[in-house]
Design an enzyme around this catalytic site. Structure first.
Site, PDB file in Angstrom:
ATOM      1  N   GLU A 112     -11.210  23.829  26.866  1.00 52.18           N
ATOM      2  CA  GLU A 112     -11.543  24.170  28.254  1.00 52.18           C
ATOM      3  C   GLU A 112     -10.311  24.821  28.855  1.00 52.18           C
ATOM      4  O   GLU A 112      -9.300  24.158  29.064  1.00 52.18           O
ATOM      5  CB  GLU A 112     -11.866  22.895  29.055  1.00 52.18           C
ATOM      6  CG  GLU A 112     -12.970  22.033  28.497  1.00 52.18           C
ATOM      7  CD  GLU A 112     -14.325  22.675  28.593  1.00 52.18           C
ATOM      8  OE1 GLU A 112     -14.464  23.691  29.302  1.00 52.18           O
ATOM      9  OE2 GLU A 112     -15.252  22.171  27.948  1.00 52.18           O
ATOM     10  N   CYS A 116     -10.424  23.496  37.788  1.00 51.63           N
ATOM     11  CA  CYS A 116     -10.811  24.533  36.832  1.00 51.63           C
ATOM     12  C   CYS A 116     -12.073  25.251  37.283  1.00 51.63           C
ATOM     13  O   CYS A 116     -12.311  26.389  36.895  1.00 51.63           O
ATOM     14  CB  CYS A 116     -11.015  23.908  35.462  1.00 51.63           C
ATOM     15  SG  CYS A 116     -11.981  22.400  35.535  1.00 51.63           S
TER      16      CYS A 116
HETATM   17  P1  NAP Z   1      -0.864  23.473  30.045  1.00 43.93           P
HETATM   18  O1  NAP Z   1       0.507  23.813  30.429  1.00 43.93           O
HETATM   19  O2  NAP Z   1      -1.540  24.306  29.033  1.00 43.93           O
HETATM   20  O3  NAP Z   1      -0.806  21.943  29.588  1.00 43.93           O
HETATM   21  C1  NAP Z   1      -1.972  21.269  29.218  1.00 43.93           C
HETATM   22  C2  NAP Z   1      -1.626  20.160  28.255  1.00 43.93           C
HETATM   23  O4  NAP Z   1      -1.117  20.710  27.053  1.00 43.93           O
HETATM   24  C3  NAP Z   1      -0.569  19.193  28.742  1.00 43.93           C
HETATM   25  O5  NAP Z   1      -0.937  17.889  28.357  1.00 43.93           O
HETATM   26  C4  NAP Z   1       0.686  19.640  28.004  1.00 43.93           C
HETATM   27  O6  NAP Z   1       1.611  18.599  27.808  1.00 43.93           O
HETATM   28  C5  NAP Z   1       0.085  20.047  26.688  1.00 43.93           C
HETATM   29  N1  NAP Z   1       0.890  20.950  25.897  1.00 43.93           N
HETATM   30  C6  NAP Z   1       1.609  22.002  26.318  1.00 43.93           C
HETATM   31  N2  NAP Z   1       2.172  22.625  25.270  1.00 43.93           N
HETATM   32  C7  NAP Z   1       1.811  21.944  24.156  1.00 43.93           C
HETATM   33  C8  NAP Z   1       2.076  22.082  22.760  1.00 43.93           C
HETATM   34  N3  NAP Z   1       2.820  23.066  22.304  1.00 43.93           N
HETATM   35  N4  NAP Z   1       1.541  21.183  21.916  1.00 43.93           N
HETATM   36  C9  NAP Z   1       0.760  20.175  22.362  1.00 43.93           C
HETATM   37  N5  NAP Z   1       0.474  19.999  23.666  1.00 43.93           N
HETATM   38  C10 NAP Z   1       0.992  20.876  24.557  1.00 43.93           C
HETATM   39  O7  NAP Z   1      -1.838  23.482  31.286  1.00 43.93           O
HETATM   40  P2  NAP Z   1      -1.652  22.742  32.697  1.00 43.93           P
HETATM   41  O8  NAP Z   1      -0.516  23.389  33.398  1.00 43.93           O
HETATM   42  O9  NAP Z   1      -1.661  21.261  32.571  1.00 43.93           O
HETATM   43  O10 NAP Z   1      -3.020  23.133  33.392  1.00 43.93           O
HETATM   44  C11 NAP Z   1      -3.174  24.326  34.090  1.00 43.93           C
HETATM   45  C12 NAP Z   1      -4.108  25.245  33.395  1.00 43.93           C
HETATM   46  O11 NAP Z   1      -5.189  24.551  32.811  1.00 43.93           O
HETATM   47  C13 NAP Z   1      -4.718  26.232  34.343  1.00 43.93           C
HETATM   48  O12 NAP Z   1      -4.426  27.507  33.865  1.00 43.93           O
HETATM   49  C14 NAP Z   1      -6.208  25.963  34.308  1.00 43.93           C
HETATM   50  O13 NAP Z   1      -6.960  27.122  34.241  1.00 43.93           O
HETATM   51  C15 NAP Z   1      -6.424  25.187  33.090  1.00 43.93           C
HETATM   52  N6  NAP Z   1      -7.421  24.146  33.305  1.00 43.93           N
HETATM   53  C16 NAP Z   1      -8.659  24.285  32.778  1.00 43.93           C
HETATM   54  C17 NAP Z   1      -9.603  23.300  32.963  1.00 43.93           C
HETATM   55  C18 NAP Z   1     -10.984  23.401  32.376  1.00 43.93           C
HETATM   56  O14 NAP Z   1     -11.728  22.409  32.382  1.00 43.93           O
HETATM   57  N7  NAP Z   1     -11.375  24.527  31.840  1.00 43.93           N
HETATM   58  C19 NAP Z   1      -9.284  22.164  33.668  1.00 43.93           C
HETATM   59  C20 NAP Z   1      -8.017  22.059  34.199  1.00 43.93           C
HETATM   60  C21 NAP Z   1      -7.085  23.042  33.992  1.00 43.93           C
HETATM   61  P3  NAP Z   1       2.863  18.374  28.799  1.00 43.93           P
HETATM   62  O15 NAP Z   1       2.310  18.155  30.137  1.00 43.93           O
HETATM   63  O16 NAP Z   1       3.520  17.173  28.223  1.00 43.93           O
HETATM   64  O17 NAP Z   1       3.673  19.621  28.697  1.00 43.93           O
END
Ligand code: NAP
Length: 516
Positions: A255, A294
């Site tokens: 997602e 989202c």
């Molecule tokens: P993110 O930076 O991609 O982080 C999401 C998760 O991934 C966090 O738990 C993060 O851990 C983890 N992560 C990051 N790099 C990783 C790696 N190399 N290996 C394993 N895990 C890793 O996203 P975010 O800032 O939390 O969320 C914002 C984005 O999510 C927005 O762009 C939004 O569009 C999207 N979003 C989509 C939905 C949906 O349902 N479609 C819902 C909410 C958000 P850490 O926090 O420990 O770094």
């Protein structure tokens, strides 16, 4: 300093070196820290060896009871969890309830589904099929629990609902879970896990929590496992391309980003019930959780003849929103969750500003109420406008994950509206507001293939509508293309993500008995 430990292999451990701090995004006060957890191989083995067999030994009805117990625990700690979400998430009380109550409601929904599926361990997929010369030789597709572990990597914006909506489906399917909340807002997920462990509502090994970085978690995944990710498309790309995930054909459900659109039909007067619903939905989505949903509306397509009127109406509503310390009752919108998030949102607004005109909120500058000067990750609500919906690339190609939307004038045709929606390259949800059924039919025909969900706002449903921004457990959450290509929720469909479809061939009476 509070350390958020991880619950792994049946015990809480605080891990090694500091890997990040959690702050109150309104005051920047440090609340806790997360640490690296070391090798996660033992946790994956614990899930496989203890949690998996325990869950697969239960019927759907019994797994449903596990979910019901988890929901009850949330109800019992509701006020405490809301307070944590306000402190760590920048949530107003209303925002926090949306997350916490959403978590309990989703678990309760799947608990009921478990009760309805009853004393089974296998689910039939479709009807028996005659594959031999006579009806004796038959085929029957079934869904069986995948004998692996469900790993969740979650986004920062819904620490409670994010873990609950995935766990409800995986646990009901019979898969043990290792959940990794986003570090910056992990306080709520951590407390939830503590409460579930203290209450003893899950079999040993069925739910583990990893606070802090993912470390080597993905290195231990194998074919029957499921990796379920919510977050940015950049991270999704990294996880999808992980060598072990690729080599082992691990099932991945993503997602990711989405430029959700709301379209006002040409028949709708703003003063009508449908017009008012449209305005309420747009303003709610811009400001609820400070636009960090989202499903929030990012693009607002409006017939050109009504664009001025819509801009005025939304501007008036946004001007009445108090921004500041979300712990105050008079505040309607808090900060975004982190400093990095604020930088990202401001950069997104600046890019939009190169191609659009300001209607409200300029570039996001705001003077928040009730916070020390210069503190907090605040961005004011920002409404932009373009009169060239098709020519404005900035409108369609970057999701600004904050309180930001753009009004785009279009000609009013259903096919044109759907084509503009499709410019988002795949979305979680699009909404269309019209009481003209021919227009709605034309829009749905063209737009459905680009979106996981279409919300059709009209006069007859206005009084009971939750708005497009609410992901309901009954309905699919997910979308094609930019949105990640994943599917969650949608009743039993969400459970199927954690099941293996298997075609059985044999004596019709044997097959019948297996799925009864
Ligand atoms: P993110 O930076 O991609 O982080 C999401 C998760 O991934 C966090 O738990 C993060 O851990 C983890 N992560 C990051 N790099 C990783 C790696 N190399 N290996 C394993 N895990 C890793 O996203 P975010 O800032 O939390 O969320 C914002 C984005 O999510 C927005 O762009 C939004 O569009 C999207 N979003 C989509 C939905 C949906 O349902 N479609 C819902 C909410 C958000 P850490 O926090 O420990 O770094």
């Amino acid at each position: 300093m509070k350390i958020l430990g991880s619950y792994l292999c049946g015990a809480w451990s605080t891990g090694g070196a500091t890997a990040g701090t959690l702050v109150n995004p309104a005051t920047e006060e440090v609340l806790a820290e997360v640490r690296g957890a070391g090798s996660l191989g033992p946790a994956v083995a614990h899930a496989r060896d203890r949690g998996g067999p325990a869950l697969r030994g239960l019927t759907y009805a019994a797994r449903g009871q596990v979910l019901a117990a988890m929901a009850k625990v949330i109800h019992g700690a509701r006020e405490e969890l809301i307070a944590l979400a306000v402190a760590n998430g920048g949530n107003t009380r209303g925002d926090a309830k949306f997350d916490i109550d959403g978590a309990a409601g989703t678990l309760a929904h799947y608990a009921e589904l478990g009760a309805r599926l009853g004393e089974r361990r296998l689910l039939a997929d479709g009807e028996p099929i005659q594959v031999g010369r006579t009806a004796r030789m038959a085929g029957q597709h079934v869904w069986a629990p995948r004998p692996g572990v469900a790993v969740f990597v979650n986004a920062f914006n819904f620490p409670a609902w994010g873990i609950a909506e995935k766990a409800a489906c995986a646990l009901l399917a019979g898969m043990p879970v290792i959940a990794k909340p986003a570090s910056a807002t992990a306080l709520v997920a951590h407390r939830l896990a503590e409460l579930w462990v203290e209450a003893g509502c899950l079999p040993e090994g069925a739910l583990q929590l990893l606070c802090g970085p993912a470390g080597d978690l993905l290195d231990h995944l194998r074919g029957p496992d499921v990796l379920s990710f919510t977050g940015s498309s950049d991270t999704a790309r990294v996880l999808r391309g992980h060598p072990v995930v690729v080599a082992e054909s691990v099932r991945v459900n993503v997602e990711a980003d989405s430029l959700n659109a709301a379209v006002l039909g040409p028949d709708v007067e703003l003063s009508s019930e449908t017009g008012q619903l449209f305005l309420v939905d747009v303003v709610r989505d811009m400001t609820q959780k400070t636009g960090q949903k989202c499903t929030a509306i990012r693009r607002v397509m409006v017939p050109a003849a009504r664009a001025d009127e819509v801009c005025d109406a939304i501007r008036d509503r946004l001007a009445a929103i108090a921004v500041g310390d979300p712990a105050r009752e008079d505040v309607r919108m808090g900060p975004v969750a982190t400093a990095a998030q604020r930088r990202d949102v401001l950069a997104g607004i600046a890019r939009l500003a190169e191609a659009t005109a300001s209607v409200h909120g300029g570039l996001g500058e705001v003077t928040p109420v009730g916070v020390p000067a210069g503190k907090g990750f605040f961005v004011g609500p920002v409404l932009r406008r373009t009169d060239d919906a098709a020519g404005c690339d900035a409108l369609h190609d970057r999701e600004v994950f904050g309180p930001v939307s753009t009004i785009a004038a279009y000609g009013g045709g259903a096919a044109e509206a759907a084509a503009l929606v499709a410019r988002g390259a795949g979305g979680l949800v699009a909404s269309a507001y019209s009481d003209d059924r021919a227009w709605v039919t034309g829009f749905v025909a063209e737009a459905a293939g680009w979106n996981g969900r279409l919300y059709l706002g009209s006069q007859k449903m206005a009084a009971q509508s939750p708005g497009p921004g609410t992901a309901l457990p009954h309905l699919l959450h997910g979308g094609p293309g930019r949105a990640g290509g994943g599917e969650e929720l949608g009743g039993v469909r969400g459970v199927e993500r954690y099941l293996q479809r298997c075609a059985l061939e044999g004596d019709a009476s044997v097959l019948k008995a297996l799925v009864e």
